[in-house]
Scaffold this motif. Structure first.
Motif, PDB file in Angstrom:
ATOM      1  N   GLU A 148    -105.962 -47.960  95.950  1.00  0.00           N
ATOM      2  CA  GLU A 148    -107.318 -47.397  95.940  1.00  0.00           C
ATOM      3  C   GLU A 148    -107.307 -45.925  96.343  1.00  0.00           C
ATOM      4  O   GLU A 148    -108.078 -45.118  95.811  1.00  0.00           O
ATOM      5  CB  GLU A 148    -108.232 -48.209  96.861  1.00  0.00           C
ATOM      6  CG  GLU A 148    -108.635 -49.552  96.279  1.00  0.00           C
ATOM      7  CD  GLU A 148    -109.817 -50.168  96.997  1.00  0.00           C
ATOM      8  OE1 GLU A 148    -110.957 -49.847  96.607  1.00  0.00           O
ATOM      9  OE2 GLU A 148    -109.605 -50.959  97.923  1.00  0.00           O
TER      10      GLU A 148
ATOM     11  N   LEU B   2    -106.291 -44.036  93.335  1.00  0.00           N
ATOM     12  CA  LEU B   2    -107.419 -43.932  92.405  1.00  0.00           C
ATOM     13  C   LEU B   2    -108.413 -42.882  92.885  1.00  0.00           C
ATOM     14  O   LEU B   2    -109.000 -42.142  92.087  1.00  0.00           O
ATOM     15  CB  LEU B   2    -108.117 -45.286  92.270  1.00  0.00           C
ATOM     16  CG  LEU B   2    -107.459 -46.334  91.383  1.00  0.00           C
ATOM     17  CD1 LEU B   2    -108.220 -47.654  91.491  1.00  0.00           C
ATOM     18  CD2 LEU B   2    -107.428 -45.864  89.923  1.00  0.00           C
TER      19      LEU B   2
ATOM     20  N   GLU C  69    -108.064 -39.530  91.753  1.00  0.00           N
ATOM     21  CA  GLU C  69    -108.490 -39.316  90.370  1.00  0.00           C
ATOM     22  C   GLU C  69    -110.018 -39.351  90.256  1.00  0.00           C
ATOM     23  O   GLU C  69    -110.557 -39.302  89.152  1.00  0.00           O
ATOM     24  CB  GLU C  69    -107.887 -40.401  89.469  1.00  0.00           C
ATOM     25  CG  GLU C  69    -106.369 -40.472  89.502  1.00  0.00           C
ATOM     26  CD  GLU C  69    -105.825 -41.697  88.770  1.00  0.00           C
ATOM     27  OE1 GLU C  69    -106.619 -42.321  88.014  1.00  0.00           O
ATOM     28  OE2 GLU C  69    -104.651 -42.031  88.958  1.00  0.00           O
TER      29      GLU C  69
ATOM     30  N   LYS D 214    -111.866 -41.965  91.059  1.00  0.00           N
ATOM     31  CA  LYS D 214    -112.261 -43.296  90.594  1.00  0.00           C
ATOM     32  C   LYS D 214    -112.194 -44.306  91.737  1.00  0.00           C
ATOM     33  O   LYS D 214    -111.545 -44.069  92.747  1.00  0.00           O
ATOM     34  CB  LYS D 214    -111.348 -43.764  89.455  1.00  0.00           C
ATOM     35  CG  LYS D 214    -111.376 -42.893  88.208  1.00  0.00           C
ATOM     36  CD  LYS D 214    -110.398 -43.432  87.172  1.00  0.00           C
ATOM     37  CE  LYS D 214    -110.376 -42.560  85.927  1.00  0.00           C
ATOM     38  NZ  LYS D 214    -109.380 -43.064  84.936  1.00  0.00           N
ATOM     39  N   SER D 215    -112.863 -45.436  91.519  1.00  0.00           N
ATOM     40  CA  SER D 215    -112.750 -46.571  92.431  1.00  0.00           C
ATOM     41  C   SER D 215    -112.271 -47.777  91.628  1.00  0.00           C
ATOM     42  O   SER D 215    -112.251 -47.744  90.390  1.00  0.00           O
ATOM     43  CB  SER D 215    -114.093 -46.881  93.081  1.00  0.00           C
ATOM     44  OG  SER D 215    -114.972 -47.496  92.138  1.00  0.00           O
ATOM     45  N   ARG D 216    -111.916 -48.842  92.331  1.00  0.00           N
ATOM     46  CA  ARG D 216    -111.464 -50.051  91.621  1.00  0.00           C
ATOM     47  C   ARG D 216    -112.576 -50.614  90.738  1.00  0.00           C
ATOM     48  O   ARG D 216    -112.308 -51.238  89.711  1.00  0.00           O
ATOM     49  CB  ARG D 216    -110.966 -51.102  92.603  1.00  0.00           C
ATOM     50  CG  ARG D 216    -111.971 -51.601  93.617  1.00  0.00           C
ATOM     51  CD  ARG D 216    -111.332 -52.616  94.560  1.00  0.00           C
ATOM     52  NE  ARG D 216    -112.123 -52.846  95.756  1.00  0.00           N
ATOM     53  CZ  ARG D 216    -112.586 -54.040  96.142  1.00  0.00           C
ATOM     54  NH1 ARG D 216    -112.348 -55.101  95.383  1.00  0.00           N
ATOM     55  NH2 ARG D 216    -113.277 -54.174  97.247  1.00  0.00           N
ATOM     56  N   HIS D 217    -113.817 -50.387  91.148  1.00  0.00           N
ATOM     57  CA  HIS D 217    -114.937 -50.922  90.366  1.00  0.00           C
ATOM     58  C   HIS D 217    -115.073 -50.187  89.024  1.00  0.00           C
ATOM     59  O   HIS D 217    -115.585 -50.752  88.052  1.00  0.00           O
ATOM     60  CB  HIS D 217    -116.227 -50.818  91.173  1.00  0.00           C
ATOM     61  CG  HIS D 217    -116.174 -51.591  92.453  1.00  0.00           C
ATOM     62  ND1 HIS D 217    -116.269 -52.959  92.508  1.00  0.00           N
ATOM     63  CD2 HIS D 217    -115.995 -51.168  93.744  1.00  0.00           C
ATOM     64  CE1 HIS D 217    -116.183 -53.371  93.767  1.00  0.00           C
ATOM     65  NE2 HIS D 217    -116.014 -52.302  94.535  1.00  0.00           N
ATOM     66  N   ASP D 218    -114.597 -48.939  88.976  1.00  0.00           N
ATOM     67  CA  ASP D 218    -114.609 -48.214  87.707  1.00  0.00           C
ATOM     68  C   ASP D 218    -113.645 -48.856  86.710  1.00  0.00           C
ATOM     69  O   ASP D 218    -113.891 -48.850  85.496  1.00  0.00           O
ATOM     70  CB  ASP D 218    -114.215 -46.744  87.926  1.00  0.00           C
ATOM     71  CG  ASP D 218    -115.250 -45.990  88.744  1.00  0.00           C
ATOM     72  OD1 ASP D 218    -116.448 -46.275  88.582  1.00  0.00           O
ATOM     73  OD2 ASP D 218    -114.846 -45.128  89.545  1.00  0.00           O
ATOM     74  N   LEU D 219    -112.525 -49.416  87.243  1.00  0.00           N
ATOM     75  CA  LEU D 219    -111.530 -50.032  86.368  1.00  0.00           C
ATOM     76  C   LEU D 219    -111.901 -51.466  86.014  1.00  0.00           C
ATOM     77  O   LEU D 219    -111.622 -51.944  84.910  1.00  0.00           O
ATOM     78  CB  LEU D 219    -110.154 -50.024  87.037  1.00  0.00           C
ATOM     79  CG  LEU D 219    -109.258 -48.802  86.793  1.00  0.00           C
ATOM     80  CD1 LEU D 219    -109.878 -47.562  87.444  1.00  0.00           C
ATOM     81  CD2 LEU D 219    -107.865 -49.044  87.381  1.00  0.00           C
ATOM     82  N   GLY D 220    -112.509 -52.183  86.976  1.00  0.00           N
ATOM     83  CA  GLY D 220    -112.722 -53.609  86.798  1.00  0.00           C
ATOM     84  C   GLY D 220    -111.544 -54.376  87.353  1.00  0.00           C
ATOM     85  O   GLY D 220    -110.437 -53.839  87.510  1.00  0.00           O
TER      86      GLY D 220
ATOM     87  N   PHE E   4    -107.606 -53.213  87.413  1.00  0.00           N
ATOM     88  CA  PHE E   4    -107.150 -52.786  88.737  1.00  0.00           C
ATOM     89  C   PHE E   4    -105.896 -53.553  89.148  1.00  0.00           C
ATOM     90  O   PHE E   4    -104.939 -52.965  89.668  1.00  0.00           O
ATOM     91  CB  PHE E   4    -108.258 -52.991  89.775  1.00  0.00           C
ATOM     92  CG  PHE E   4    -107.829 -52.663  91.182  1.00  0.00           C
ATOM     93  CD1 PHE E   4    -107.728 -51.335  91.596  1.00  0.00           C
ATOM     94  CD2 PHE E   4    -107.508 -53.669  92.081  1.00  0.00           C
ATOM     95  CE1 PHE E   4    -107.319 -51.025  92.887  1.00  0.00           C
ATOM     96  CE2 PHE E   4    -107.097 -53.371  93.372  1.00  0.00           C
ATOM     97  CZ  PHE E   4    -107.017 -52.039  93.770  1.00  0.00           C
TER      98      PHE E   4
END
Length: 873
Positions: free
Chosen positions: A105, A108, A111, A113-119, A123
């Protein structure tokens, strides 16, 4: 003590003049791995010996604690392998749910981003990618340390096979009613955003505040105190003791809760201590474990007032504030209403913190999965009480029982994405289905899998048998379960050992996962201080291995390993161990250059000199001593015994005493060469488990055989020669006493002094040449004048110190030392003659003073003798 004759002979290489670990260690290790020395065969008829590595986190790197623990394990396994056991040292790593997810995390976050951005799926793929590319650097570092692990068996707690084991035991325990789902107060980390178990909470004294405030109005006013004022928004009662006359009129009545539009009841509960504080406590059932129980007993509402990030969710002026911001704001608002009775700052109290990120944990009402531990913990306790499992040192048993006998149910669900997903599906009509590895998961509209993953300790608790193929009844499981020994730190006795005991006994029909638990202490700096980045005293073991060699680090750690006791370590000690490796190297090189050999039978005792018989007798006693220490896991004592034998007895005494024999040539030199070869052969094999690299190089050079890794472990042949030992002890007494005298007189070690030795009629006569060589004593020629005469061990050593020392200065120094010793004696005699003192002082204090008296008397005798032996001016 003969060597394994089945090994393939190798060339006998000439040893370099200096030992350079960096040029030796890496090549040797790869050769060992390539030849398969560390692999374990489950089909072998040899007796099994198995140890698992406490799986380090995949996010980690080798620290001194790892190096310490791994050195002890490796020494045990190497010895057992040499003893003819089919030895398995099981390697692997833990997926480390929270720690690994945090690492990825953070990557991420760089960058944006968060893990929720990836799904979730993407992730988890990202975490696997990180693990494959960056995780597991410990494996390479373990090779640097020389660990003899079975690399072909390396496992990871999220391997397919281990995942099957996790799903299997979850399903079995669920079906047996040992795993259930319930809403309870849990430890919540607002930083990691997950529940954590009790043992993952670290308590420390923090500066906080204790605020006393009034609830109610008029005659209904009651004072309560709290360190967490923000939780008052979730209060649903005030509790008092049923027998407390002060509040009897209020029990059952409703009083106003400040800063809200609610009223709450006053309830009577035996949990309240009427002697503590005001005898009244605020009750917040959704945010305190004790209040939770009170809430259940009185059927109170459970109001959650914070979200997962510890932000206030109650509508009103405090909504959206962090818990600490809300605490200050609420106290200020209460102060404005005149409701603050007292404030104490700082108020030092014990506060729980997340063991991983150090954030203050928040008790929180949450729906989680739990293990019903009572029957499992009882079995784990009984296994030790009944002697099925031994804990070493035994005094650690109490800590173990204190834990397993008082275990609460274990919350095993974690609100993470990285880990073993809980194998439970929920249907559209409230159905709950637990799925085993051979079951088909429900499909269709409305079916969803539980979003949580399991606590990392759930999967690592299966480590002793999941790594061997369980739940399949594999040959490896049949051969190597239960493990012979578990070596681990006392700090994870509760985290890991108790979990393995509970699971192992549950799934293996009452057979515990190991026979013996060996608990070691923590590595600390040379001052005994805990190693911490904040203290600036953390050491990277690779730095010391680069500088001094892996053997030096291993030997230092083993020498410090007393059972269950913390281990101080400093660079100076590692440097000293490097000198020991160099001593072994140089002495063995000298021996090989002067006829040391293992060829042919050992000569008969009749052909041997007294010195030869002495060293062989000491050798066999050392073998027996080292074996006894290994069997009792006394690593410090066995290391010290080996160091004393190698450095002091073999190199400083036997080699020196035998130099005249070697240089004299003929049959005596051949006999001593064979004896020295035998001694070195056995000594190097004894040292090998602790210092594997230098011993491998020297042993193969000495024997011409393939590898000491697969050599036979030495056995005590039973050879003893007490008479020879007594005779050499006399030689040692003479040499030691004269060396002390020379040192006291200020003579340099290499300075030669004319001397006359009167040895006739004593056992020392045959050793005159050796004694003269060791003491740098020249023959007494014409003009010899004895200025000092030392009677020792039935002999007399007369020395001519003319012109070698300043007699008057030496007499002055010794007279001063004699006065100090006499004063010390007088003080000790005075205390020991005082009956009042003897009646009150503890035994250890009296013994200490008696020791001081004995030392003072010995010093007086020694100094007086030195004064008498000084030349007359």
């Amino acid at each position: 003590m003969t060597e394994n004759t089945q090994q393939t002979p190798a060339s006998n290489p000439e040893l370099p003049t200096q030992y350079t670990p960096a040029e030796v260690e890496g090549k040797l290790y790869e050769r060992w791995v390539e030849r398969g020395y560390f692999e374990a065969d489950e089909h072998s008829e040899k007796p099994p010996y198995s140890i698992v590595i406490p799986p380090p986190n995949v996010t980690g790197s080798l620290h001194l604690g790892h190096a310490f623990e791994h050195t002890l394990i490796d020494a045990l396994v190497r010895r057992k392998r040499m003893q003819g056991f089919e030895a398995l040292y099981q390697p692997g790593m833990d997926h480390a749910g929270i720690a690994t997810q945090n690492v990825v995390e953070r990557e991420l976050g760089k960058e944006g981003k968060s893990r929720h951005d990836l799904g979730r799926e993407a992730f988890v793929e990202r975490v696997w990618k990180w693990k494959n590319e960056s995780g597991g650097q410990i494996s390479g570092q373990m090779r640097r340390l020389g660990e003899g692990v079975a690399w072909s068996r390396e496992r990871f707690t999220m391997d397919e096979g281990l995942s099957t084991a996790v799903q299997t035991i979850f399903k079995r325990m669920y079906d047996d009613g040992l795993i259930y789902r319930a809403e309870r107060i849990i430890n919540w980390c607002p930083r990691c955003l997950t529940a954590i178990s009790d043992i993952e909470v670290e308590y420390q004294d923090d500066d906080g505040e204790l605020v006393s405030m009034t609830y109610g109005e008029g005659d209904d006013t009651i004072v309560v105190a709290t360190t967490r004022a923000e939780t008052m928004l979730g209060d649903t009662a005030v509790a008092v003791h049923p027998d407390d006359e002060r509040y009897r009129h209020l029990v059952g009545r409703q009083i106003r809760l400040p800063l809200t539009d609610r009223t709450i009841p006053v309830v009577a509960d035996h949990h309240v201590d009427p002697e503590f504080g005001t005898g009244a406590v605020k009750v917040t059932p959704a945010h305190d474990p004790n209040d939770f129980e009170i809430g259940k007993r009185h059927d109170l509402p459970f109001l959650t007032v914070m979200d997962e990030r510890a932000v206030i969710t109650v509508p009103g002026p405090f909504e959206g504030l962090d818990r600490l911001e809300a605490r200050s704001a609420i106290v200020a608002a209460l102060r404005a209403e005149g409701r603050i009775v007292a404030e104490k700052r700082p108020y030092v109290h014990s506060v729980g913190h997340c063991s991983r990120c150090k954030t203050t944990i928040e008790p929180r009402l949450s729906l989680q999965w739990w293990v019903k531990v009572a029957p499992l913990a009882k079995a784990a306790g009984d296994a030790v009480r009944d002697g099925k499992v031994k804990i070493h040192p035994q005094e650690m048993e109490k800590r173990y029982f204190d834990w397993v006998d008082n275990l609460h149910d274990w919350t095993i669900s974690r609100q993470l994405w990285w880990g073993h997903r809980i194998p439970v599906w929920y249907g559209p009509n409230g159905e709950v289905v637990c799925v085993g590895p051979d079951d088909e998961a429900p499909t269709g509209e409305g079916w969803t899998q539980d979003s949580d993953v399991l606590d990392t300790w759930f999967s690592s608790g299966l480590w002793p048998f999941s790594t061997l193929g369980w739940p399949e009844r594999t040959d490896s499981l049949a051969k190597f379960y239960p493990n012979s020994v578990l070596v681990t730190g006392y700090d994870i006795l509760f985290f890991w050992v108790a979990r393995m005991m509970m699971f192992g006994l549950y799934v293996n029909e009452g057979v515990p996962p190991f026979e013996t638990v060996v608990l070691h202490g923590m590595v600390r700096d040379e001052h005994g201080k805990k190693m911490s980045k904040s203290f600036g005293n953390v050491v990277n073991p690779l730095d010391w291995m680069d500088k001094y060699g892996s053997d030096a680090l291993r030997f230092t750690l083993a020498r410090g390993a007393n059972p269950g006791v913390d281990v101080p370590i400093g660079e100076e000690w590692v440097q000293g161990s490097a000198k020991f490796s160099n001593k072994i190297w140089n002495a063995t090189r000298f021996a090989l250059m002067n006829g040391a050999t293992i060829e042919g039978e050992l000569p008969s005792a009749d052909e041997m000199s007294v010195t030869d018989r002495w060293i062989l007798s000491r050798l066999n006693k050392t073998v027996a001593e080292v074996d006894a220490y290994y069997d009792d896991f006394q690593f410090s004592k066995l290391s010290e015994a080996l160091r004393h034998f190698a450095w002091d007895e073999v190199f400083d005494w036997y080699v020196e005493l035998s130099k005249t024999t070697f240089f004299g040539g003929g049959r005596p030199a051949e006999v001593s060469g064979r004896v020295l070869g035998e001694v070195l052969d056995v000594m190097l094999r004894l040292l090998h488990p602790v210092v594997p690299f230098v011993t491998e190089t020297l042993w193969t050079a000495l024997t011409g055989r393939e590898s000491v890794v697969i050599a036979d472990w030495p056995t005590d042949s039973g050879f003893r020669d007490d008479a020879a030992e007594r005779e050499i002890e006399l030689v040692q007494q003479v040499v030691t006493e004269v060396r002390r005298f020379r040192s006291d007189q200020g003579l340099q070690p290499g300075q030669k002094v004319p001397a006359q030795l009167t040895l006739t009629g004593t056992p020392l006569a045959p050793h005159e040449a050796a004694i003269r060589q060791l003491l740098r004593l020249q023959p007494a020629e014409e003009g010899f004048h004895a200025t000092a005469s030392l009677p020792v061990a039935g002999a007399t050593v007369a020395l001519d110190l003319s012109g070698t020392i300043d007699v008057e200065a030496e007499r002055k120094r010794l007279t001063k030392d004699l006065g100090a010793a006499e004063k010390e004696k007088a003080q000790a005699v005075g205390k020991l003659s005082n009956e009042a003192f003897l009646g009150k002082a503890p035994d250890n204090v009296v013994d200490k003073i008696r020791g001081r008296l004995a030392k003072a008397e010995a010093d007086i005798e020694r100094i007086s003798g030195q004064l008498a032996n000084l030349p007359q001016s």
